[in-house]
Design a protein around this motif. Structure first.
Motif, mmCIF file in Angstrom:
data_model
loop_
_atom_site.group_PDB
_atom_site.id
_atom_site.type_symbol
_atom_site.label_atom_id
_atom_site.label_comp_id
_atom_site.label_asym_id
_atom_site.label_seq_id
_atom_site.Cartn_x
_atom_site.Cartn_y
_atom_site.Cartn_z
ATOM 1 N N ALA A 129 0.831 -1.211 0.000
ATOM 2 C CA ALA A 129 0.000 0.000 0.000
ATOM 3 C C ALA A 129 0.863 1.258 0.000
ATOM 4 N N PRO A 130 0.449 2.311 -0.696
ATOM 5 C CA PRO A 130 1.118 3.610 -0.556
ATOM 6 C C PRO A 130 0.891 4.126 0.858
ATOM 7 N N TYR A 131 1.671 5.121 1.273
ATOM 8 C CA TYR A 131 1.553 5.555 2.662
ATOM 9 C C TYR A 131 1.727 7.065 2.803
ATOM 10 N N LEU A 132 1.194 7.572 3.912
ATOM 11 C CA LEU A 132 1.412 8.941 4.345
ATOM 12 C C LEU A 132 2.330 8.868 5.556
ATOM 13 N N TYR A 133 3.463 9.586 5.505
ATOM 14 C CA TYR A 133 4.406 9.550 6.621
ATOM 15 C C TYR A 133 4.273 10.840 7.429
ATOM 16 N N ILE A 134 3.961 10.676 8.709
ATOM 17 C CA ILE A 134 3.779 11.801 9.629
ATOM 18 C C ILE A 134 4.937 11.811 10.622
ATOM 19 N N SER A 135 5.597 12.948 10.777
ATOM 20 C CA SER A 135 6.679 13.059 11.753
ATOM 21 C C SER A 135 6.374 14.188 12.733
ATOM 22 N N LYS A 173 -4.068 13.950 19.667
ATOM 23 C CA LYS A 173 -4.490 14.905 18.640
ATOM 24 C C LYS A 173 -4.043 14.439 17.254
ATOM 25 N N THR A 174 -2.812 13.948 17.170
ATOM 26 C CA THR A 174 -2.287 13.464 15.893
ATOM 27 C C THR A 174 -3.064 12.243 15.422
ATOM 28 N N TYR A 175 -3.397 11.372 16.363
ATOM 29 C CA TYR A 175 -4.187 10.187 16.009
ATOM 30 C C TYR A 175 -5.550 10.596 15.438
ATOM 31 N N HIS A 176 -6.226 11.501 16.108
ATOM 32 C CA HIS A 176 -7.550 11.949 15.637
ATOM 33 C C HIS A 176 -7.441 12.666 14.290
ATOM 34 N N GLN A 177 -6.348 13.377 14.090
ATOM 35 C CA GLN A 177 -6.160 14.133 12.855
ATOM 36 C C GLN A 177 -5.922 13.225 11.647
ATOM 37 N N HIS A 178 -5.193 12.129 11.869
ATOM 38 C CA HIS A 178 -4.775 11.305 10.730
ATOM 39 C C HIS A 178 -5.302 9.870 10.735
ATOM 40 N N ALA A 179 -5.714 9.362 11.878
ATOM 41 C CA ALA A 179 -6.026 7.929 11.948
ATOM 42 C C ALA A 179 -7.343 7.637 12.658
ATOM 43 N N GLU A 180 -8.203 8.612 12.767
ATOM 44 C CA GLU A 180 -9.505 8.430 13.428
ATOM 45 C C GLU A 180 -10.232 7.220 12.843
ATOM 46 N N GLY A 181 -10.530 6.229 13.698
ATOM 47 C CA GLY A 181 -11.284 5.069 13.260
ATOM 48 C C GLY A 181 -10.476 4.001 12.553
ATOM 49 N N LEU A 182 -9.168 4.230 12.331
ATOM 50 C CA LEU A 182 -8.342 3.248 11.622
ATOM 51 C C LEU A 182 -7.821 2.169 12.569
ATOM 52 N N CYS A 223 -2.737 1.713 10.142
ATOM 53 C CA CYS A 223 -1.899 2.744 10.765
ATOM 54 C C CYS A 223 -0.957 2.134 11.784
ATOM 55 N N VAL A 224 0.261 2.658 11.860
ATOM 56 C CA VAL A 224 1.161 2.334 12.968
ATOM 57 C C VAL A 224 1.604 3.645 13.617
ATOM 58 N N ILE A 225 1.770 3.591 14.928
ATOM 59 C CA ILE A 225 2.271 4.734 15.688
ATOM 60 C C ILE A 225 3.543 4.286 16.389
ATOM 61 N N MET A 226 4.647 4.972 16.118
ATOM 62 C CA MET A 226 5.924 4.608 16.724
ATOM 63 C C MET A 226 6.237 5.521 17.901
ATOM 64 N N LEU A 227 6.221 4.918 19.097
ATOM 65 C CA LEU A 227 6.638 5.596 20.324
ATOM 66 C C LEU A 227 7.896 4.949 20.881
ATOM 67 N N ARG A 228 8.475 4.033 20.105
ATOM 68 C CA ARG A 228 9.659 3.300 20.518
ATOM 69 C C ARG A 228 10.845 3.741 19.639
ATOM 70 N N PRO A 229 11.732 4.604 20.185
ATOM 71 C CA PRO A 229 12.916 4.998 19.404
ATOM 72 C C PRO A 229 13.851 3.806 19.257
ATOM 73 N N THR A 230 14.534 3.704 18.126
ATOM 74 C CA THR A 230 15.428 2.565 17.930
ATOM 75 C C THR A 230 16.606 2.931 17.043
ATOM 76 N N LYS A 231 17.717 2.235 17.253
ATOM 77 C CA LYS A 231 18.889 2.354 16.395
ATOM 78 C C LYS A 231 18.986 1.162 15.451
ATOM 79 N N ILE A 283 2.793 7.063 11.658
ATOM 80 C CA ILE A 283 2.979 8.208 12.554
ATOM 81 C C ILE A 283 4.230 7.969 13.395
ATOM 82 N N ASP A 284 5.247 8.755 13.129
ATOM 83 C CA ASP A 284 6.547 8.610 13.781
ATOM 84 C C ASP A 284 6.705 9.722 14.817
ATOM 85 N N HIS A 285 6.467 9.392 16.090
ATOM 86 C CA HIS A 285 6.582 10.370 17.165
ATOM 87 C C HIS A 285 7.988 10.434 17.753
ATOM 88 N N VAL A 286 8.899 9.583 17.245
ATOM 89 C CA VAL A 286 10.231 9.494 17.851
ATOM 90 C C VAL A 286 11.351 9.761 16.844
#
Length: 440
Positions: free
Chosen positions: A139-145, A181-190, A260-268, A292-295
């Motif tokens: 699938a194509p994607y929208l990347y949120i940072s 807020k970011t979740y509601h803005q981009h991923a409401e109901g997903l 949708c995925v939400i990343m709250l886990r920073p990684t190297k 959604i990349d929060h990290v």
């Protein structure tokens, strides 16, 4: 070693190989590192008419502890084969050292930079991510940072990932109000998977979603097997909207309608980043995934060898072209030609090329200031204008400069062919800030 991106259908390929092998009377030994993936591959084998009577399918731990009880197979198949260097994997491989083996992975990469030439003779690569998107296989994607935490809290040692202690401090600095807020803005109901660094953090995050009226459930390695199975099934059927976990549903986990995925886990770890970021990119007709990349994982610099090693290449984005190898890694996997200067929309936090005049997601006008353009690639690279007399500049990304007037080009397709004939490097073409397409 067979390499193909997450979600590209490795389980189906494995099942077909197993079907052909067992039809000839051969025994298959298949192992993977998580029990959830064992059930998944068994289901795939059943759907593809594999003779399960000639297959042993289990976790690497169980097989390593019962080697003497296992009849010698004619073929070994290893899933998530980037783990192959681990002790229990090598114990099995050494025990059956003269048995042919196939290792499947999306990411043949280890943080140490150590290769796999002593384990696998040949690497076979499938399509790159962008090719799979173009051919409607991903699938194509929208990347949120939208970075929310205090990165000064993060610590690591040598070529290892961030410490659990430092990530525990980091998660406390996250602005969960902005996360919602970011979740509601981009991923409401997903249908959404959230990745966190610890069980305590996962429970905290799930509680934030629940308090906001969103049906969320936390699951981790300590969740009882029966309960975990029930939770996974409810997530698959849509009874649970948000699944919050700790590195549990990344590698191999198959939920095609996760959007949708939400990343709250920073990684190297590039492996962990790609496995988690792409978990929502299984193809479905009309689907557009939301990452959604929060990290700030996409900006993480790729580690090569020791912590003193220097590399300029960040992890980048799922679609980026990558060069994999069985050899010890001396360079970053991401090709520099694929890099772009990027901008992040101040309104919706979408990430896109800095040459755009407006955000392709929300339409916010983008000012042409240096502050707005962030160089994702730090290597020397320039941009080139191909200009004809009709005032239609076409911008290509390349690593040298040339200015030509292709007056003979009568259409965009002819202009593409002209650029290709001139030997211009692959990159994106633009017209007045609008992306026209990828020039190969």
């Amino acid at each position: 070693m067979i390499v193909s991106p997450p979600g590209s259908g490795k389980s189906v390929i494995i099942a077909e190989i197993a079907r052909l092998a067992t039809n000839k009377g051969n025994r298959i030994l298949f192992f993977v590192h998580r029990k959830e993936l064992v059930k998944q591959i068994k289901d795939s084998f059943k759907q593809n008419d594999v003779d399960l009577n000639r297959c042993i399918i289990s976790t690497v731990g169980k097989i390593a502890n019962h080697l003497k009880e296992i009849p010698k197979p004619q073929l070994i198949i290893i899933d998530e084969a980037h783990h192959t260097r681990a002790g229990q994997y090598m114990k099995i491989i050494n025990y059956f050292s003269n048995v042919p083996r196939l290792g499947f992975t999306a990411t043949p990469w280890r943080m140490s930079g150590k290769g796999f030439t002593d384990i696998y003779d040949v690497m076979v690569e499938g399509m790159q991510v962008q090719e799979l998107i173009d051919n409607k296989k991903l699938a194509p994607y929208l990347y949120i940072s939208r970075k929310l935490g205090d990165y000064k809290k993060l610590q690591s040692y040598s070529n290892q990932d961030y410490t659990s202690k430092s990530m525990a401090k980091f998660i406390k600095t996250i602005n969960f109000g902005d996360m919602l807020k970011t979740y509601h803005q981009h991923a409401e109901g997903l249908k959404t998977i959230v990745y966190t660094p610890s069980i305590k953090a996962a429970k905290l995050v799930a509680g934030k979603f629940i308090a906001d009226g969103i049906q969320a459930v936390e699951v981790d390695s300590k969740t009882p097997t029966k309960v975990r199975t029930q939770i996974m099934n409810k997530f698959r059927t849509g009874e649970i909207q948000v699944l919050v976990n700790v590195d549990l549903v990344s590698e191999g986990f198959n939920v095609p309608d996760c959007q949708c995925v939400i990343m709250l886990r920073p990684t190297k770890s590039l492996v962990l980043y790609l496995q988690q970021a792409m978990r929502c990119m299984r193809y479905q007709d009309g689907k557009k995934a939301v990452i959604i990349d929060h990290v700030g994982n996409f900006e993480q610099k790729e580690v090569i060898g020791s912590s003193k090693s220097k590399t300029k290449a960040p992890f980048g984005f799922p679609r980026d072209y990558r060069v994999w190898t069985l050899e010890d890694r001396k360079k970053a996997t991401r090709k520099s030609e694929d890099d772009l200067k990027i901008a992040i929309c101040k309104n919706c936090f979408a990430v896109f090329p800095a040459s755009y005049s407006e955000c392709p997601n929300c339409g916010t006008k983008i000012g042409k200031t240096k502050k707005n353009a962030k160089a994702l690639n730090l290597e020397d690279k320039t941009e080139m204008d191909i200009v004809d007399n009709s005032e239609k500049p076409i911008l290509f990304t390349t690593n040298y400069v040339i200015l030509v007037n292709p007056n003979e080009a009568k259409s965009m397709e002819e202009l593409y062919q002209y650029a290709k004939a001139k030997g211009y490097k692959p990159g994106w073409a633009y017209y007045k800030g609008k992306a026209l397409g990828l020039i190969r």
